[in-house]
Design a protein around this motif. Structure first.
Motif, mmCIF file in Angstrom:
data_model
loop_
_atom_site.group_PDB
_atom_site.id
_atom_site.type_symbol
_atom_site.label_atom_id
_atom_site.label_comp_id
_atom_site.label_asym_id
_atom_site.label_seq_id
_atom_site.Cartn_x
_atom_site.Cartn_y
_atom_site.Cartn_z
ATOM 1 N N MET A 241 0.844 -1.198 0.000
ATOM 2 C CA MET A 241 0.000 0.000 0.000
ATOM 3 C C MET A 241 0.880 1.250 0.000
ATOM 4 O O MET A 241 1.540 1.541 -0.988
ATOM 5 N N LYS A 242 0.974 1.956 1.111
ATOM 6 C CA LYS A 242 1.676 3.243 1.133
ATOM 7 C C LYS A 242 3.149 3.121 0.780
ATOM 8 O O LYS A 242 3.741 4.023 0.171
ATOM 9 N N LEU A 243 3.784 2.023 1.169
ATOM 10 C CA LEU A 243 5.218 1.864 0.940
ATOM 11 C C LEU A 243 5.534 1.093 -0.339
ATOM 12 O O LEU A 243 6.659 0.635 -0.534
ATOM 13 N N ALA A 244 4.564 0.968 -1.236
ATOM 14 C CA ALA A 244 4.805 0.272 -2.505
ATOM 15 C C ALA A 244 5.944 0.896 -3.310
ATOM 16 O O ALA A 244 6.761 0.162 -3.888
ATOM 17 N N PRO A 245 6.062 2.239 -3.386
ATOM 18 C CA PRO A 245 7.202 2.803 -4.132
ATOM 19 C C PRO A 245 8.557 2.405 -3.538
ATOM 20 O O PRO A 245 9.523 2.190 -4.274
ATOM 21 N N VAL A 246 8.630 2.300 -2.205
ATOM 22 C CA VAL A 246 9.874 1.852 -1.570
ATOM 23 C C VAL A 246 10.174 0.412 -1.981
ATOM 24 O O VAL A 246 11.311 0.065 -2.304
ATOM 25 N N PHE A 247 9.156 -0.431 -1.981
ATOM 26 C CA PHE A 247 9.343 -1.825 -2.355
ATOM 27 C C PHE A 247 9.819 -1.948 -3.795
ATOM 28 O O PHE A 247 10.696 -2.765 -4.112
ATOM 29 N N GLU A 248 9.272 -1.147 -4.674
ATOM 30 C CA GLU A 248 9.718 -1.197 -6.069
ATOM 31 C C GLU A 248 11.179 -0.794 -6.196
ATOM 32 O O GLU A 248 11.921 -1.369 -7.003
ATOM 33 N N ARG A 249 11.614 0.175 -5.417
ATOM 34 C CA ARG A 249 13.028 0.554 -5.434
ATOM 35 C C ARG A 249 13.900 -0.599 -4.945
ATOM 36 O O ARG A 249 14.996 -0.834 -5.465
ATOM 37 N N LEU A 250 13.411 -1.324 -3.947
ATOM 38 C CA LEU A 250 14.150 -2.489 -3.465
ATOM 39 C C LEU A 250 14.241 -3.571 -4.540
ATOM 40 O O LEU A 250 15.317 -4.138 -4.780
ATOM 41 N N LEU A 251 13.120 -3.874 -5.190
ATOM 42 C CA LEU A 251 13.130 -4.902 -6.223
ATOM 43 C C LEU A 251 14.112 -4.552 -7.340
ATOM 44 O O LEU A 251 14.918 -5.397 -7.773
ATOM 45 N N ALA A 252 14.069 -3.308 -7.797
ATOM 46 C CA ALA A 252 14.978 -2.883 -8.864
ATOM 47 C C ALA A 252 16.427 -2.967 -8.396
ATOM 48 O O ALA A 252 17.321 -3.402 -9.137
#
Length: 304
Positions: A241-252
């Protein structure tokens, strides 16, 4: 270089909103993951009783609980009846399985487990685990093969039940590498794949870490991969939810570091289980989280 993604799904809202978003994100990055579901009533509001637990108020203040979970969720089990996640969201859970992701058990009643399991007796523990196992099989048509404890909190009865359930693997502890657990020198023949990295809610708000820079901090921790890989635990209510952009940075970032983003089953398949070391499971506090957790303790000779 494997990094297993373990997704804890704690709430009704997280199941309905966070899980589908995470499935979409993971597909975009061609990443696998293990989804561990809470399968009974959402009683999140009853966690208010933890106000007297050391460190709980600091964690609430740091992580902005209302913004992540929503006011309605924080009233479930108190002013509002707790919705039954397994009954209301069975189709969402099956869609996750059908999309090719590993699925397993997190809990029946998430709050009840976290608040009572450390001191619970065999009968209470069996009722909770059997309720979750029965609901899982009713939804998916097969028994669960993986379990990941709420709050990394277990007792000896729960570990014994994992062995009796014939689980392939579990992720109930914090640690550094896979192992065969011992509880007071009793061997539990179910491999543990412990969480090896801190979670976002443990980091944000401490030591100058914010949503803007926490991904860089985690990526620094994974820059040198261990021989047996990492396990990263995320939450549908946060990274979904709110931290999805952080998670995407981690995945990349992990893909740039050369990791294969897998699930717990993929990590387990790469192991020679007969050579895993024994480790005692101990209860300890860790920075950023309230209460005592199951942690990988002293090592003993190799399994088998």
């Amino acid at each position: 270089m494997k990094l297993a993604l373990k997704i804890d799904v704690d709430t009704y809202r997280g199941t309905r909103e966070g899980v589908p978003r995470l499935v979409e994100i993971l597909k975009r990055y061609d990443a696998r993951a293990t989804f561990l579901f809470s399968l009974g009533p959402d009683h999140t509001g009853r966690a208010i009783k933890r106000i007297f637990r050391r460190g709980f108020l600091r964690k609430v203040a740091r992580t902005s609980v209302t913004s992540h979970y929503g006011l309605t969720t924080l009233l479930y089990g108190t002013l509002l009846p707790g919705p039954d996640i397994g009954r209301r969201c069975a189709s969402i859970l099956r869609q996750v399985r059908d999309a090719g992701f590993e699925v397993g058990i997190h809990s029946h009643d998430h709050v009840r487990w976290q608040d009572r399991v450390l001191d619970a007796d065999a009968q209470w523990t069996a009722r909770e685990m059997e309720a979750a196992a029965q609901r899982f099989e009713a939804i998916f048509g097969v028994p669960a093969t993986v379990h990941g404890a709420v709050g990394w909190q277990m007792n000896r009865h729960a570990f014994r039940l994992e062995q009796r359930m014939g689980l392939s693997h579990a992720s109930d502890c914090r640690g550094t590498h896979p192992f065969i657990p011992l509880w007071n020198a009793e061997i539990i023949d179910c491999p543990q794949l412990p969480t090896t990295l801190p979670t976002l809610d443990e980091l944000i708000g401490r030591d100058g870490l914010t949503e803007a820079n926490v991904a860089d901090h985690v990526l620094a921790l994974t820059a040198k991969p261990p021989a047996t890989g990492h396990v990263y635990t995320l939450h549908a209510e946060l990274e979904g939810m709110k931290l999805a952009p952080v998670f995407e940075r981690l995945l990349a970032g992990w893909l740039d570091q050369g990791y294969e983003l897998t699930d717990l089953a993929g990590l387990r398949a790469a192991l020679d289980v007969t050579q895993l070391p024994y480790h005692e499971v101990v209860l300890r506090e860790i920075p950023g989280r309230s209460g005592r957790l199951c942690v990988q303790g002293e090592a003993f000779p190799a399994h088998g």
